[in-house]
Design an enzyme around this catalytic site. Structure first.
Site, PDB file in Angstrom:
ATOM      1  CB  CYS A 136       8.709  -1.740  -1.540  1.00 48.32           C
ATOM      2  SG  CYS A 136       8.964  -1.766  -3.310  1.00 48.32           S
TER       3      CYS A 136
ATOM      4  CD  GLU B  56       4.347  -3.213  -0.434  1.00 47.48           C
ATOM      5  OE1 GLU B  56       5.306  -2.408  -0.450  1.00 47.48           O
ATOM      6  OE2 GLU B  56       3.519  -3.294  -1.347  1.00 47.48           O
TER       7      GLU B  56
ATOM      8  CG  ASN C 268       7.684   4.533  -0.759  1.00 45.32           C
ATOM      9  OD1 ASN C 268       6.955   5.067   0.062  1.00 45.32           O
ATOM     10  ND2 ASN C 268       7.777   4.970  -2.000  1.00 45.32           N
TER      11      ASN C 268
ATOM     12  CB  CYS D  24       6.969  -4.745  -6.612  1.00 43.28           C
ATOM     13  SG  CYS D  24       8.211  -5.032  -5.330  1.00 43.28           S
TER      14      CYS D  24
ATOM     15  CB  CYS E  62       6.909  -6.418  -1.852  1.00 38.80           C
ATOM     16  SG  CYS E  62       7.890  -4.932  -1.597  1.00 38.80           S
TER      17      CYS E  62
ATOM     18  CD  GLU F 227      11.206   6.802  -4.179  1.00 41.06           C
ATOM     19  OE1 GLU F 227      11.620   7.902  -4.592  1.00 41.06           O
ATOM     20  OE2 GLU F 227      10.163   6.258  -4.605  1.00 41.06           O
TER      21      GLU F 227
HETATM   22  N1  THU Z   1       6.546   0.912  -3.950  1.00 42.38           N
HETATM   23  C1  THU Z   1       6.251   0.403  -2.724  1.00 42.38           C
HETATM   24  O1  THU Z   1       6.760   0.865  -1.694  1.00 42.38           O
HETATM   25  N2  THU Z   1       5.377  -0.627  -2.656  1.00 42.38           N
HETATM   26  C2  THU Z   1       4.678  -1.104  -3.706  1.00 42.38           C
HETATM   27  O2  THU Z   1       3.847  -1.975  -3.516  1.00 42.38           O
HETATM   28  C3  THU Z   1       4.940  -0.608  -5.063  1.00 42.38           C
HETATM   29  C4  THU Z   1       6.025   0.384  -5.189  1.00 42.38           C
HETATM   30  C5  THU Z   1       7.437   2.060  -4.009  1.00 42.38           C
HETATM   31  C6  THU Z   1       8.800   1.795  -4.584  1.00 42.38           C
HETATM   32  C7  THU Z   1       9.183   3.179  -5.044  1.00 42.38           C
HETATM   33  O3  THU Z   1       9.721   3.903  -3.940  1.00 42.38           O
HETATM   34  C8  THU Z   1       7.868   3.815  -5.437  1.00 42.38           C
HETATM   35  O4  THU Z   1       6.860   3.066  -4.800  1.00 42.38           O
HETATM   36  C9  THU Z   1       7.633   3.832  -6.931  1.00 42.38           C
HETATM   37  O5  THU Z   1       7.797   2.585  -7.497  1.00 42.38           O
END
Ligand code: THU
Length: 168
Positions: free
Chosen positions: A74, A76, A63, A113, A116, A65
């Site tokens: 994310c 994925e 991920n 999520c 994704c 940000e």
């Molecule tokens: N996140 C992911 O990368 N994948 C997931 O399956 C769930 C959430 C990340 C998004 C964000 O950067 C952090 O986790 C918190 O939500």
């Protein structure tokens, strides 16, 4: 009169990663390792994804940000879009996902999520072959589904949009 549609999804739950086939164990190790490259200063939640292609190549993502929160992505989607961009002709066989919380110094369960799931199912439909998904769960448990569709029933389909020559 009301008709009921009951949707059945099969998730296999393993108590430990060592019960998985060797390639899935390796994929999970790669997903865990990918957590280290997460850029997650806002959530403090590091997620890693590892994708196995039909030629044995493993592509990873984490991920990423952003201060403008919705601009982040994310793990994925980072991994699957990178795969789409760089391995266009290849078939995606499996995806493993893991998450790590540095503040707790431990791996955490993380389910993909909705966005994704939608992104991953696009590639499953495009290639007309299921993508197996392996999720690191709580207490070393592993959750495995044979397809992304299993995690996204009643999905939005090309037919709803009336697209005739869809890649799906
Ligand atoms: N996140 C992911 O990368 N994948 C997931 O399956 C769930 C959430 C990340 C998004 C964000 O950067 C952090 O986790 C918190 O939500």
């Amino acid at each position: 009169m009301i008709n009921t549609l009951t949707i059945r999804t099969v998730i296999n739950v393993y108590d430990h990663a060592n019960e998985l086939p060797a390639d899935e164990q390796e994929l999970l190790v790669k997903a865990k390792a990918a957590c280290a490259s997460a850029y997650a200063p806002y959530s403090g939640f590091h997620v890693g994804a590892a994708i196995l292609l039909d030629d044995g190549t493993i592509v990873t993502g984490s991920n990423q940000e952003n201060l403008a929160y919705p601009s982040g992505l994310c793990a994925e989607r980072t991994a699957i879009y990178y795969t789409g961009a760089n391995y266009a002709g290849r078939i995606i066989k499996k995806i493993a996902v893991a998450a790590y919380k540095p503040a707790a110094a431990q791996f955490m369960p993380a389910n993909p999520c909705g966005a994704c799931r939608q992104a991953m199912v696009e590639y499953e439909n495009k290639q007309e072959q299921q993508i197996k998904i392996i999720l690191a769960g709580e207490n070393d448990k592993i959750y495995v589904a044979d397809s992304i569709e299993a995690l996204l029933p009643l999905q939005f389909k090309a037919k709803h949009l009336g697209i005739v020559n869809s890649p799906q």
